[in-house]
Design a protein around this motif. Structure first.
Motif, mmCIF file in Angstrom:
data_model
loop_
_atom_site.group_PDB
_atom_site.id
_atom_site.type_symbol
_atom_site.label_atom_id
_atom_site.label_comp_id
_atom_site.label_asym_id
_atom_site.label_seq_id
_atom_site.Cartn_x
_atom_site.Cartn_y
_atom_site.Cartn_z
ATOM 1 N N ASN A 218 56.564 -35.901 -12.306
ATOM 2 C CA ASN A 218 57.505 -34.751 -12.826
ATOM 3 C C ASN A 218 56.671 -33.845 -13.668
ATOM 4 N N PHE A 219 55.836 -34.344 -14.744
ATOM 5 C CA PHE A 219 55.421 -33.349 -15.522
ATOM 6 C C PHE A 219 53.977 -32.967 -15.060
ATOM 7 N N ARG A 220 53.410 -33.857 -14.145
ATOM 8 C CA ARG A 220 52.244 -33.100 -13.520
ATOM 9 C C ARG A 220 52.487 -32.067 -12.356
ATOM 10 N N THR A 221 53.689 -32.153 -11.821
ATOM 11 C CA THR A 221 54.188 -31.227 -10.759
ATOM 12 C C THR A 221 54.827 -30.006 -11.531
ATOM 13 N N ASP A 298 39.619 -50.682 -17.259
ATOM 14 C CA ASP A 298 39.455 -49.242 -17.565
ATOM 15 C C ASP A 298 40.704 -48.583 -17.173
ATOM 16 N N PHE A 299 40.824 -47.078 -17.430
ATOM 17 C CA PHE A 299 41.820 -46.441 -16.955
ATOM 18 C C PHE A 299 41.469 -44.938 -16.949
ATOM 19 N N PHE A 300 42.646 -44.199 -16.550
ATOM 20 C CA PHE A 300 42.370 -42.657 -16.549
ATOM 21 C C PHE A 300 43.833 -42.238 -16.418
ATOM 22 N N PRO A 301 43.871 -40.883 -16.937
ATOM 23 C CA PRO A 301 45.293 -40.213 -17.029
ATOM 24 C C PRO A 301 45.376 -40.008 -15.542
ATOM 25 N N PRO A 307 47.780 -27.314 -10.954
ATOM 26 C CA PRO A 307 46.591 -26.721 -11.758
ATOM 27 C C PRO A 307 47.024 -25.950 -12.878
ATOM 28 N N GLU A 308 48.476 -25.323 -12.730
ATOM 29 C CA GLU A 308 48.985 -24.689 -13.958
ATOM 30 C C GLU A 308 49.363 -25.644 -15.178
ATOM 31 N N PHE A 309 49.459 -26.923 -14.876
ATOM 32 C CA PHE A 309 49.795 -27.804 -16.080
ATOM 33 C C PHE A 309 48.459 -29.033 -16.221
ATOM 34 N N GLY A 310 47.705 -29.313 -15.044
ATOM 35 C CA GLY A 310 46.488 -30.229 -15.384
ATOM 36 C C GLY A 310 46.762 -31.237 -15.625
ATOM 37 N N GLN A 311 46.245 -31.940 -16.783
ATOM 38 C CA GLN A 311 46.628 -33.072 -17.265
ATOM 39 C C GLN A 311 47.030 -33.232 -18.602
ATOM 40 N N LYS A 383 48.057 -32.367 -25.031
ATOM 41 C CA LYS A 383 48.972 -31.065 -25.719
ATOM 42 C C LYS A 383 50.324 -31.577 -25.775
ATOM 43 N N HIS A 384 50.955 -32.424 -24.881
ATOM 44 C CA HIS A 384 52.309 -32.930 -25.027
ATOM 45 C C HIS A 384 52.161 -34.224 -24.917
#
Length: 433
Positions: A218-221, A298-301, A307-311, A383-384
């Motif tokens: 949701n927050f990525r979209t 290991d991990f990644f976000p 693209p407007e919100f990226g990661q 950022k959030h």
């Protein structure tokens, strides 16, 4: 969950987080139910020299870690008595616990859940204590410990981000690379499937892991603000933006481990640990299942979708401790909470359970593992920050609409319309009623 790490003994797929939410719902003026005992041994009382401590860390690793951390508090004048409750039961009985004979200091979570009990007058005001904590916490941590009345009711202890976990050795052997976008993520998962791996480990028996998947999508979209507004009942669950989230999830489900409703999170983690699954979306507490393989984990976000919100947003729940409304040893309780706020205490805990990071800004991170350093950087650079779906929304919505809706979708992803209508109808009743 101090960190929310449900016990592997849970057998009811809707018990875990749904149980705690059921407890929250009961809090509004409903008396404790006979037969559900309080967590603490309060009948024996807290003498002037003893502080009782309600502990929800029943799994062996975190239980040993908090026990080790609390040893430094004991002195000739003041000692701590640890009362451990099985994790799921602690959450399920929290309402009765707080209305009955709670321990002087007790484990709980930041955000909505902390505010809920504070606003019901069931926990102690720690504002005076916070005035002496100085710069021990960043402003965001203090905000997470503050209720609507502007007072503080929780001392943060540990924090951990969610991410996509994997074994470096497996990825190196197979030549896999960390994906930056959703398309790259799907391509990687497809390659894993062709290589004979289950691309994405998945478990939903305990009712809550799917909430984390929904949050990421949701927050990525749609971005942080839409996510926050949706959790607050200000957006339409039947709207196009939410539908887009479920359409994306439907695209990803064939790449997930099958029969998720019958699997606990520990079992899903073990499939990664055994090299049978390639990835797993969960909090860093997943590291408890990788003893002896910590350096390989290991991990990644979660990858970018829009693209407007990226990661820019990271799910990073904060866990800590509250004080009973009327502790039998108020002075001792405050001293214990001051002790728990110390960076040395938090680091002592992390020696035994390095699956999260200290919340104190004064904590010496030089001894952090590579995974902890990455976790700290991910949180620092976000950022959030969000807590978690059932920490960020009304418990009435999370306990039934969200849990049942997500489970129904996972069981039958072709019926998104029915799922969203049910969630939207309940949201309207709850948030506008």
């Amino acid at each position: 969950m101090v960190r929310y790490t449900p016990s592997s003994q849970s057998t009811n797929p809707l018990l875990g987080r749904r149980a705690v939410l059921r407890g929250l719902l009961m809090t509004a003026g409903i008396a404790a139910v006979p037969g559900l005992a309080a967590c603490g041994g309060s009948d024996s009382g807290s003498s002037n020299g003893t502080v009782t401590f309600g502990n929800n860390l029943s799994d062996q690793v975190p239980k040993d870690a908090i026990t080790a951390a609390l040893k430094g508090f004991d002195s000739d004048a003041l000692k701590v008595s640890i009362n451990t409750k099985q994790h799921e039961q602690y959450q399920e009985q929290i309402n009765n616990y707080l209305q009955g004979k709670p321990d002087d200091v007790l484990a709980w979570f930041a955000g909505y859940r902390m505010r809920f009990f504070a606003e019901k007058g069931l926990t102690g005001d720690l504002t005076e204590l916070w005035s002496g904590l100085g710069d021990n916490y960043a402003p965001a941590l203090k905000e997470a410990a503050t209720a609507k009345d502007g007072k503080q009711y929780l001392v943060p202890f540990t924090q951990y981000p969610w991410g996509v976990f994997y074994l470096k050795s497996v990825w190196t052997q197979r030549g896999y690379a960390v994906p930056k976008t959703l398309d790259e993520f799907v391509a990687l998962a497809t390659k894993m499937k062709a290589d004979g791996l289950t691309p994405i480990a998945f478990a939903q028996k305990q009712g809550w892991p799917g909430m984390g998947t929904f949050d990421q999508l949701n927050f990525r979209t749609n971005g942080y603000q839409f996510h926050v507004d949706l959790m607050a009942g200000k957006e339409d669950w039947q709207g196009k933006k939410v539908r887009d989230v479920f359409d994306t999830w439907k695209r990803l489900l064939p790449l997930h481990q099958e029969n998720a409703l019958g699997r606990e999170w520990q079992e899903a983690a073990q499939s990664v640990q055994q090299g049978k699954s390639g990835m797993y979306l969960l909090g860093t507490f997943v590291g408890q299942q990788f003893k002896g393989q910590e350096d390989d984990l290991d991990f990644f976000p979660f990858p970018e979708i829009n693209p407007e919100f990226g990661q820019d947003t990271v799910e990073a729940p904060i866990d800590g401790y509250m004080m009973a409304k009327n502790p039998k040893n108020a002075e001792g309780a405050k001293k214990l909470l001051q002790y728990l706020a110390k960076p040395e205490t938090q680091l002592e805990y992390l020696k035994s359970d390095p699956s999260s990071i200290a919340t104190s800004t004064k904590a010496d991170t030089s001894g952090y593992t590579a995974l902890q350093k990455k976790a700290a950087d991910v949180i620092k650079n976000a950022k959030h920050i969000t807590q978690f779906l059932d920490r960020d929304t009304d418990p009435r919505f999370a306990s039934d609409a969200a849990t049942n809706g997500l489970n129904a979708f996972i069981q039958n992803p072709d019926d998104i319309d029915t799922v969203l209508k049910g969630m939207a109808d309940q949201a309207k009743t709850i948030f506008t009623g």
